[in-house]
Design a protein around this motif. Structure first.
Motif, PDB file in Angstrom:
ATOM      1  N   GLN A   1      -8.111  10.004   6.162  1.00  0.00           N
ATOM      2  CA  GLN A   1      -6.906   9.519   6.813  1.00  0.00           C
ATOM      3  C   GLN A   1      -7.211   8.959   8.192  1.00  0.00           C
ATOM      4  O   GLN A   1      -8.139   9.403   8.872  1.00  0.00           O
ATOM      5  CB  GLN A   1      -5.883  10.646   6.950  1.00  0.00           C
ATOM      6  CG  GLN A   1      -5.384  11.160   5.608  1.00  0.00           C
ATOM      7  CD  GLN A   1      -4.347  12.249   5.763  1.00  0.00           C
ATOM      8  OE1 GLN A   1      -4.622  13.278   6.354  1.00  0.00           O
ATOM      9  NE2 GLN A   1      -3.164  12.030   5.233  1.00  0.00           N
TER      10      GLN A   1
ATOM     11  N   MET B   1       0.845  -1.198   0.000  1.00  0.00           N
ATOM     12  CA  MET B   1       0.000   0.000   0.000  1.00  0.00           C
ATOM     13  C   MET B   1       0.880   1.249   0.000  1.00  0.00           C
ATOM     14  O   MET B   1       2.051   1.196   0.329  1.00  0.00           O
ATOM     15  CB  MET B   1      -0.934  -0.013   1.210  1.00  0.00           C
ATOM     16  CG  MET B   1      -2.023  -1.080   1.107  1.00  0.00           C
ATOM     17  SD  MET B   1      -3.245  -0.978   2.434  1.00  0.00           S
ATOM     18  CE  MET B   1      -2.313  -1.633   3.803  1.00  0.00           C
ATOM     19  N   PHE B   2       0.269   2.366  -0.321  1.00  0.00           N
ATOM     20  CA  PHE B   2       1.037   3.591  -0.571  1.00  0.00           C
ATOM     21  C   PHE B   2       0.748   4.636   0.485  1.00  0.00           C
ATOM     22  O   PHE B   2      -0.407   4.869   0.836  1.00  0.00           O
ATOM     23  CB  PHE B   2       0.643   4.129  -1.949  1.00  0.00           C
ATOM     24  CG  PHE B   2       1.562   5.185  -2.465  1.00  0.00           C
ATOM     25  CD1 PHE B   2       2.708   4.847  -3.155  1.00  0.00           C
ATOM     26  CD2 PHE B   2       1.288   6.531  -2.257  1.00  0.00           C
ATOM     27  CE1 PHE B   2       3.561   5.815  -3.635  1.00  0.00           C
ATOM     28  CE2 PHE B   2       2.133   7.511  -2.727  1.00  0.00           C
ATOM     29  CZ  PHE B   2       3.263   7.151  -3.428  1.00  0.00           C
ATOM     30  N   LYS B   3       1.775   5.249   1.014  1.00  0.00           N
ATOM     31  CA  LYS B   3       1.589   6.311   2.006  1.00  0.00           C
ATOM     32  C   LYS B   3       1.265   7.636   1.325  1.00  0.00           C
ATOM     33  O   LYS B   3       1.808   7.932   0.272  1.00  0.00           O
ATOM     34  CB  LYS B   3       2.864   6.490   2.834  1.00  0.00           C
ATOM     35  CG  LYS B   3       3.137   5.349   3.809  1.00  0.00           C
ATOM     36  CD  LYS B   3       4.336   5.684   4.658  1.00  0.00           C
ATOM     37  CE  LYS B   3       4.645   4.561   5.627  1.00  0.00           C
ATOM     38  NZ  LYS B   3       3.607   4.420   6.651  1.00  0.00           N
TER      39      LYS B   3
ATOM     40  N   ASP C   1      -6.973  -4.818  11.990  1.00  0.00           N
ATOM     41  CA  ASP C   1      -7.490  -6.040  11.389  1.00  0.00           C
ATOM     42  C   ASP C   1      -8.832  -6.400  12.015  1.00  0.00           C
ATOM     43  O   ASP C   1      -9.118  -6.077  13.174  1.00  0.00           O
ATOM     44  CB  ASP C   1      -6.505  -7.187  11.586  1.00  0.00           C
ATOM     45  CG  ASP C   1      -5.208  -6.962  10.821  1.00  0.00           C
ATOM     46  OD1 ASP C   1      -5.257  -6.296   9.767  1.00  0.00           O
ATOM     47  OD2 ASP C   1      -4.158  -7.442  11.294  1.00  0.00           O
TER      48      ASP C   1
ATOM     49  N   GLU D   1      -6.142   5.292  11.030  1.00  0.00           N
ATOM     50  CA  GLU D   1      -5.378   4.088  11.329  1.00  0.00           C
ATOM     51  C   GLU D   1      -6.225   2.854  11.049  1.00  0.00           C
ATOM     52  O   GLU D   1      -7.427   2.827  11.329  1.00  0.00           O
ATOM     53  CB  GLU D   1      -4.925   4.090  12.789  1.00  0.00           C
ATOM     54  CG  GLU D   1      -3.936   5.201  13.122  1.00  0.00           C
ATOM     55  CD  GLU D   1      -3.421   5.097  14.545  1.00  0.00           C
ATOM     56  OE1 GLU D   1      -3.861   4.167  15.268  1.00  0.00           O
ATOM     57  OE2 GLU D   1      -2.581   5.926  14.929  1.00  0.00           O
ATOM     58  N   PHE D   2      -5.571   1.841  10.509  1.00  0.00           N
ATOM     59  CA  PHE D   2      -6.246   0.588  10.209  1.00  0.00           C
ATOM     60  C   PHE D   2      -6.039  -0.422  11.333  1.00  0.00           C
ATOM     61  O   PHE D   2      -4.999  -0.428  11.999  1.00  0.00           O
ATOM     62  CB  PHE D   2      -5.705  -0.015   8.908  1.00  0.00           C
ATOM     63  CG  PHE D   2      -6.220   0.650   7.668  1.00  0.00           C
ATOM     64  CD1 PHE D   2      -7.521   0.450   7.243  1.00  0.00           C
ATOM     65  CD2 PHE D   2      -5.395   1.473   6.922  1.00  0.00           C
ATOM     66  CE1 PHE D   2      -7.994   1.057   6.108  1.00  0.00           C
ATOM     67  CE2 PHE D   2      -5.858   2.089   5.769  1.00  0.00           C
ATOM     68  CZ  PHE D   2      -7.175   1.877   5.360  1.00  0.00           C
TER      69      PHE D   2
ATOM     70  N   VAL E   1      -7.310   1.660  -0.972  1.00  0.00           N
ATOM     71  CA  VAL E   1      -6.742   1.554   0.360  1.00  0.00           C
ATOM     72  C   VAL E   1      -5.262   1.918   0.312  1.00  0.00           C
ATOM     73  O   VAL E   1      -4.497   1.342  -0.457  1.00  0.00           O
ATOM     74  CB  VAL E   1      -6.905   0.125   0.911  1.00  0.00           C
ATOM     75  CG1 VAL E   1      -6.258   0.011   2.295  1.00  0.00           C
ATOM     76  CG2 VAL E   1      -8.377  -0.246   0.988  1.00  0.00           C
ATOM     77  N   LEU E   2      -4.874   2.894   1.133  1.00  0.00           N
ATOM     78  CA  LEU E   2      -3.481   3.303   1.252  1.00  0.00           C
ATOM     79  C   LEU E   2      -2.986   2.924   2.643  1.00  0.00           C
ATOM     80  O   LEU E   2      -3.750   2.438   3.471  1.00  0.00           O
ATOM     81  CB  LEU E   2      -3.359   4.806   1.005  1.00  0.00           C
ATOM     82  CG  LEU E   2      -4.019   5.331  -0.279  1.00  0.00           C
ATOM     83  CD1 LEU E   2      -3.815   6.828  -0.393  1.00  0.00           C
ATOM     84  CD2 LEU E   2      -3.480   4.619  -1.504  1.00  0.00           C
ATOM     85  N   ASP E   3      -1.713   3.142   2.920  1.00  0.00           N
ATOM     86  CA  ASP E   3      -1.156   2.710   4.206  1.00  0.00           C
ATOM     87  C   ASP E   3      -1.854   3.348   5.399  1.00  0.00           C
ATOM     88  O   ASP E   3      -2.034   2.704   6.421  1.00  0.00           O
ATOM     89  CB  ASP E   3       0.344   3.056   4.276  1.00  0.00           C
ATOM     90  CG  ASP E   3       1.202   2.015   3.579  1.00  0.00           C
ATOM     91  OD1 ASP E   3       0.646   1.002   3.126  1.00  0.00           O
ATOM     92  OD2 ASP E   3       2.416   2.217   3.495  1.00  0.00           O
ATOM     93  N   ASN E   4      -2.206   4.622   5.273  1.00  0.00           N
ATOM     94  CA  ASN E   4      -2.772   5.317   6.427  1.00  0.00           C
ATOM     95  C   ASN E   4      -4.094   5.996   6.091  1.00  0.00           C
ATOM     96  O   ASN E   4      -4.406   7.071   6.579  1.00  0.00           O
ATOM     97  CB  ASN E   4      -1.784   6.333   6.993  1.00  0.00           C
ATOM     98  CG  ASN E   4      -1.241   7.269   5.924  1.00  0.00           C
ATOM     99  OD1 ASN E   4      -1.433   7.037   4.734  1.00  0.00           O
ATOM    100  ND2 ASN E   4      -0.572   8.328   6.342  1.00  0.00           N
TER     101      ASN E   4
END
Length: 234
Positions: free
Chosen positions: A195, A1-3, A200, A197-198, A172-175
């Protein structure tokens, strides 16, 4: 994933210009589903046809190309704010100047937003407008508010006549989550980012706890007027 932390720093109250590498990376990313802790955020939705093509020329009466004096006049006209309501900062890397204001209920019922206007390095004219809603009880912005604001704006942009093959949504990106990216026929871009936090989940689908929502209008997303070293200079 991309920040995409380099695109927007809401805590500093000023947007950073979208650079070409990021724009290319966003277009190449696959579409994925994501869940929000407050509300389900759907994956890619097919854009509804619009009879009139989208025009990304700034925000309200603050049009790309305005110098600072004209921009200040536009801010006063749009929001009835005096000079003392405008804060000024700079981006030391890109050598741009940023004017920022706080606007309650910019989106009705959406809480207070910060609107930032970026003046280009060489032109000293408006090249980008950024709008940020940041999680804050004081500003009336809660998790559900961020998600609702994002859903409202996303639906609006998907039906607004952006060039169809430039539209990306539900990435979906990193953050966080890219809710929308699209260009008008002249290549000017609108970008909407949720923006946070993910975490699980049992289903395996990541759950997003949102912290901010950022909306950007960019005149030249692939070639912004920012400070750059010339090839061979170092």
């Amino acid at each position: 994933m991309f920040k995409f932390a380099s695109v927007w720093r809401a805590s500093h109250g000023a947007p950073l210009v979208v650079i070409a590498a990021l724009a290319a990376a966003i277009f190449s990313l696959p579409v994925q589903a994501v869940e929000s802790s407050s509300s389900t955020v759907p994956a890619l939705t097919t854009a509804n046809p619009a009879t009139v093509p989208a025009t990304v020329d700034g925000f309200r009466s603050a049009k790309f190309g305005l110098d600072e004096a004209a921009l200040r006049a536009a801010i006063a006209s749009d929001f009835a704010l005096g000079e003392d309501a405008i804060s000024v900062s700079s981006n030391d890397v890109e050598r741009t100047r940023v004017l920022t204001i706080a606007v309650p209920d910019l989106l009705p019922g959406g809480g207070t937003a910060e609107v930032s206007y970026v003046l280009g390095y060489k032109s000293q004219a408006l090249i980008q407008v950024g709008i940020a809603w940041t999680l804050s009880a004081e500003n009336g912005v809660a998790d559900p508010t961020l998600v609702a604001n994002g859903d409202v704006l996303r639906s609006h942009f998907l039906a607004a006549g952006y060039v169809s093959d430039t539209i990306r949504s539900g990435l979906v990106l990193d953050n966080g989550l890219l809710l929308f990216r699209g260009e008008d026929p002249d290549g000017r871009a609108t970008i909407l980012l949720l923006q946070g936090e993910f975490a699980d989940t049992a289903s395996g689908t990541p759950s997003l706890t949102p912290a901010s929502l950022a909306l950007l209008y960019s005149e030249k997303p692939n070639d912004p007027d920012v400070f750059k070293l010339d090839p061979g200079q170092f």
